[in-house]
Design a protein around this motif. Structure first.
Motif, PDB file in Angstrom:
ATOM      1  N   TRP A 192      57.327  22.382-101.278  1.00  0.00           N
ATOM      2  CA  TRP A 192      58.390  22.226-100.277  1.00  0.00           C
ATOM      3  C   TRP A 192      59.758  22.445-100.914  1.00  0.00           C
ATOM      4  CZ3 TRP A 192      61.614  17.534-100.081  1.00  0.00           C
ATOM      5  CH2 TRP A 192      62.548  17.558 -99.042  1.00  0.00           C
ATOM      6  N   TYR A 193      59.969  21.883-102.077  1.00  0.00           N
ATOM      7  CA  TYR A 193      61.257  21.991-102.766  1.00  0.00           C
ATOM      8  C   TYR A 193      61.623  23.453-103.013  1.00  0.00           C
ATOM      9  CZ  TYR A 193      65.004  20.672-106.010  1.00  0.00           C
ATOM     10  OH  TYR A 193      66.225  20.509-106.619  1.00  0.00           O
ATOM     11  N   ASN A 194      60.631  24.261-103.331  1.00  0.00           N
ATOM     12  CA  ASN A 194      60.879  25.674-103.647  1.00  0.00           C
ATOM     13  C   ASN A 194      60.893  26.575-102.415  1.00  0.00           C
ATOM     14  OD1 ASN A 194      61.099  25.299-106.466  1.00  0.00           O
ATOM     15  ND2 ASN A 194      58.871  25.253-106.663  1.00  0.00           N
ATOM     16  N   HIS A 195      60.601  26.014-101.243  1.00  0.00           N
ATOM     17  CA  HIS A 195      60.586  26.794-100.006  1.00  0.00           C
ATOM     18  C   HIS A 195      61.525  26.173 -98.969  1.00  0.00           C
ATOM     19  CE1 HIS A 195      56.978  28.468-101.909  1.00  0.00           C
ATOM     20  NE2 HIS A 195      57.166  29.519-101.119  1.00  0.00           N
ATOM     21  N   GLY A 196      62.741  25.926 -99.413  1.00  0.00           N
ATOM     22  CA  GLY A 196      63.770  25.436 -98.507  1.00  0.00           C
ATOM     23  C   GLY A 196      64.151  23.984 -98.699  1.00  0.00           C
ATOM     24  N   GLY A 197      63.269  23.210 -99.308  1.00  0.00           N
ATOM     25  CA  GLY A 197      63.534  21.786 -99.467  1.00  0.00           C
ATOM     26  C   GLY A 197      64.673  21.466-100.416  1.00  0.00           C
TER      27      GLY A 197
END
Length: 241
Positions: free
Chosen positions: A84-89
């Motif tokens: 999630w962090y690497n995909h917009g988070g």
């Protein structure tokens, strides 16, 4: 009264303001949001604030997106998710550094209130991603698929247009509802930046998470309005890569 459906916003408050103005939205309009309000651009908390305020004035339906669920887990349970962090988070985590605990709690309550789907009186289904059960959403065994599934859209994309809906090989899921409105899988993947209809499915995710515009569409007339591409509105940011 119009019924307007809005695609994935992904933290793009500037784009949301633009489409509301361009569509000349009034308090008489019913608004159906297809989810993914957060992650990508820098204004995810402000988008939620705007939607909460809008809900007090308009008849609004808010569908749950996968990114909204991921944010809820992070806010409520402090649950980290590297994917999630690497995909917009990442942009969302940074944005919440300036949000009070009180406002975070308001956002948690909003995220918990989101709907898995909405089915209107005309057999029009509004859902973030899709479903897999051949008998429809009421029979789905795995509710997370409502905001993660891509097979419904992939099935519609791959459908042979020469096959009649009465043919035994026609996908049953595409016969259950008069229309299905989805987001989740941006149409920019097939080199489009406007809403795309395949079989009974309208995909309204026009790539606002990346370099596409945000879209709002009248479900009765099919007229639609779009923002500027999000990478132009947030030229100083990288968005989702």
């Amino acid at each position: 009264m119009r019924t307007l459906v809005i695609g994935d916003i992904h933290g793009g408050l500037r784009a949301l303001h633009q489409i509301m103005e361009r569509a000349k939205v009034t308090e008489k309009d019913k608004l159906i949001f297809l989810g993914d309000y957060v992650d990508g651009w820098s204004q995810s908390p402000q988008v939620l604030d705007y939607l909460i305020e809008l809900n007090a004035k308009n008849d609004c339906i808010f569908i749950r997106g996968n990114h909204d669920e991921l944010l809820l887990h992070w806010l409520k349970d402090n649950k980290d998710n590297a994917l999630w962090y690497n995909h917009g988070g990442e942009a969302t985590v940074i944005a919440y550094e300036n949000v009070s605990d009180e406002n975070k709690q308001i956002h948690i309550e909003f995220l918990q209130s989101l709907h898995d789907y909405y089915l209107d009186d005309h057999q029009r289904l509004f859902i973030h991603a899709g479903f897999t059960n051949m008998n429809g959403v009421n029979f789905e065994y795995f509710p997370k698929l409502f905001y993660w599934d891509r097979t419904l859209w992939e099935t519609a994309l791959a459908l042979d247009m020469n096959i009649n809906s009465n043919d035994l090989s026609y996908p049953k899921r595409l016969l259950l509802y008069h229309e299905i409105y989805i987001g989740h899988t941006p149409v920019t993947r097939i080199n489009k930046t406007i809403p795309v209809k395949k079989a009974c499915i309208w995909n309204v995710d026009t790539g606002a998470a990346f370099k596409g515009p945000l879209t709002i569409m009248d479900i009765d007339t099919k007229e639609f309005w779009q923002s500027e591409p999000l990478n132009n509105l947030y030229f100083e940011e990288k968005g989702r890569n």
